[in-house]
Every structure is written in structure tokens, then in C-alpha cells.
Design a protein around this motif. Structure first.
Motif, short mmCIF file in Angstrom:
data_model
loop_
_atom_site.label_atom_id
_atom_site.label_comp_id
_atom_site.label_asym_id
_atom_site.label_seq_id
_atom_site.Cartn_x
_atom_site.Cartn_y
_atom_site.Cartn_z
N TRP A 72 11.04 3.80 1.24
CA TRP A 72 9.76 4.15 0.64
C TRP A 72 8.88 2.91 0.47
N TRP B 122 6.34 1.89 -3.30
CA TRP B 122 5.88 3.09 -4.01
C TRP B 122 6.88 4.22 -3.79
N ASN C 46 13.11 1.05 -3.10
CA ASN C 46 12.87 2.29 -3.82
C ASN C 46 13.45 3.52 -3.14
N LYS D 21 2.24 8.27 1.53
CA LYS D 21 2.36 9.62 1.00
C LYS D 21 3.50 10.37 1.70
N GLY E 213 4.37 8.81 -5.90
CA GLY E 213 3.11 8.07 -5.92
C GLY E 213 3.02 7.00 -6.99
N LYS E 214 4.17 6.64 -7.59
CA LYS E 214 4.17 5.62 -8.64
C LYS E 214 4.72 4.30 -8.09
N ARG E 215 4.10 3.22 -8.56
CA ARG E 215 4.52 1.87 -8.16
C ARG E 215 5.88 1.57 -8.75
N ARG E 216 6.73 0.91 -7.95
CA ARG E 216 8.07 0.56 -8.40
C ARG E 216 8.27 -0.94 -8.30
N ARG F 238 0.85 -1.19 0.00
CA ARG F 238 0.00 0.00 0.00
C ARG F 238 0.89 1.25 0.00
N PRO F 239 0.50 2.29 -0.72
CA PRO F 239 1.38 3.46 -0.84
C PRO F 239 1.46 4.28 0.44
#
Length: 247
Positions: A214, A217, A229, A191, A221-224, A188-189
Motif C-alpha cells: 500500500w 497510505w 502498511n 486509492k 485513505g489514512k496516512r501511516r 502520494r495516496p
């Protein structure tokens, strides 16, 4: 068995218990559960039953064999204060910790109420860092008061995975805060503003701040695809440790 750790804030892991059960939102995509399944598939001793809770008393003496002062994360694959771990077994873990005074031990739990009950009648060894997980407001934040009620030399919060803005935190008598996002395929991201509000409160209240990762994400806010990350928050790394820590 103890193993070198890839966790940025420790040196070795010591798992005299493996396996756990889910109790709060932070457990949903438990990294330890996924790892236990992999280890079970590989035939690794101790994981014959996957992530089912299991005491491994033959590992209790492992820190006694290591003479080099080491920081251990206790039960990275479980929770020492799980309701099915007998009190006398916790006592045995604490006995090893007390006897190996040259090491330091980081104990992190989501069972903060049981932790507080356990230490109500027992002193916390001087070489223990005691921490609770704070993933959100509902489950995590209330654990802080339980932690604060225990007379530990170092008290810390693991705000990971950070799942929402945790709001205003009372960090009185807290010495260290770790923040990180969730990793894994279903992460889950997190912020950036959620992490930064914790950092600012640490700065204002004089608490050491450590930004771990991180997760799955990025700050954008972009999936990696890459799990961790990066470790930059506001363009820099945050590796603060609690005062008098041996690291």
C-alpha cells in the motif's frame, strides 16, 4: 556488489550503475534518490556523488561469482537505459547476463523508447524479464506499446507508484503486472479502486498479478507511519508470478 533485496518480487539487486535523473511523475519522490543520499552520508562505496549517474564497471562481474541460481533486479538504483549510459556499457551488462544463464534478470525502465531501439538490432537474452514503469496514463501507459514491440520471454509492468486510475489496459503479450503504492515521507495516496481495476483486467486477460504494498497510505485513505502498511488487497495477498518463472 550484489545485495539481498527487501523487494518482494526479487531475490538480489545488482547495480553496475547508480544514479539517475527524473523524467516523469513517478520519479517525483524517488526512493532510490533518498537511499543514495543516505548511503553517501554513510560513506558507502559507489555513492560518493550521491545520486549522480555513475558507471561502476568493477561490479559487472559480480553475478559470475554466484553459482546458486538467483533472480536479480538489475539497477534498482538507476535505469539501464538512461540516455547517458553508453551503448557499449549496456552491451557489457548483457554479455554478463548471457554468460550467467543460470540466473534470471529483471530489467525495469522508464526509458522504454531507448530500450526498444536498443533491442531492435539485438536479441533479448532468454534469462531476461523486461519491464516498464506505468505510474499514470500520460507517462506510463504509452510505455506498454514499446515493451510489447520487444521479443522478450517475460514482459512485465511495474504499476508503482500507482498515481491514478490508469484506465483500460491492453495487456496482450504482457505476462506479469506488479501494483504498489508510494512509500516515503511525501508519499502520494493510492486509492483501492485504482489497484483493483488493474487486478480485474489482469484476471480478464490472463496475466499474473502481484500486489506489492500500500505504501505510505492505507486502504482506508489514512496516512501511516509504517512505510509498507500491509499487502492485503480485497482481504488477501496477491503473489502471482509469470508462467515458467523460477521463483
Amino acid at each position: 556488489m550484489t545485495t539481498s533485496s527487501r523487494i518482494e518480487w526479487t531475490e538480489q539487486t545488482w547495480n553496475p550503475i547508480v544514479g539517475c535523473t527524473k523524467i516523469s511523475a513517478g520519479c517525483k519522490h524517488c526512493y532510490a534518490e533518498l537511499m543514495a543520499r543516505r548511503l553517501q552520508a554513510m560513506g558507502t562505496p559507489g555513492y560518493e556523488n550521491g545520486f549522480a549517474l555513475r558507471l561502476i564497471p568493477e561490479r559487472l562481474s559480480d553475478p559470475l561469482k554466484r553459482k546458486k541460481p538467483t533472480i536479480y533486479f538489475v539497477n534498482s538504483m538507476s535505469d539501464l537505459f538512461h540516455e547517458k549510459v553508453p551503448v557499449d556499457y549496456i552491451d557489457q551488462v548483457m554479455d554478463v547476463i548471457t554468460r550467467t544463464h543460470w540466473h534470471s534478470y529483471q530489467i525495469l525502465t522508464k526509458r522504454a523508447a531507448r530500450m526498444a531501439r536498443y533491442f531492435k538490432a539485438r536479441p533479448v537474452p532468454e534469462n531476461v524479464w523486461l519491464g516498464v514503469s506505468v505510474e499514470n496514463r500520460r507517462h506510463g501507459v504509452p510505455r506498454i506499446d514499446y515493451l510489447r514491440s520487444v521479443d522478450a520471454r517475460i514482459r512485465f509492468l511495474s504499476v508503482e507508484p500507482l498515481l491514478e486510475d490508469v484506465g483500460v489496459l491492453d495487456l496482450d503479450d504482457i505476462h506479469w503486472v506488479i501494483v504498489g503504492g508510494e512509500s516515503g515521507p511525501k508519499a502520494r495516496p493510492m486509492k483501492p479502486e485504482w489497484a483493483d481495476v488493474v487486478r480485474i483486467q489482469c484476471e480478464e486477460q490472463g496475466v499474473a498479478f502481484f500486489f506489492k504494498q500500500w505504501g505510505g497510505w492505507g486502504a482506508d485513505g489514512k496516512r501511516r507511519a509504517k512505510a509498507k502498511n500491509g499487502r492485503l488487497l480485497n482481504g488477501r495477498t496477491w503473489d502471482e508470478m509469470p508462467a515458467h518463472a523460477p521463483m
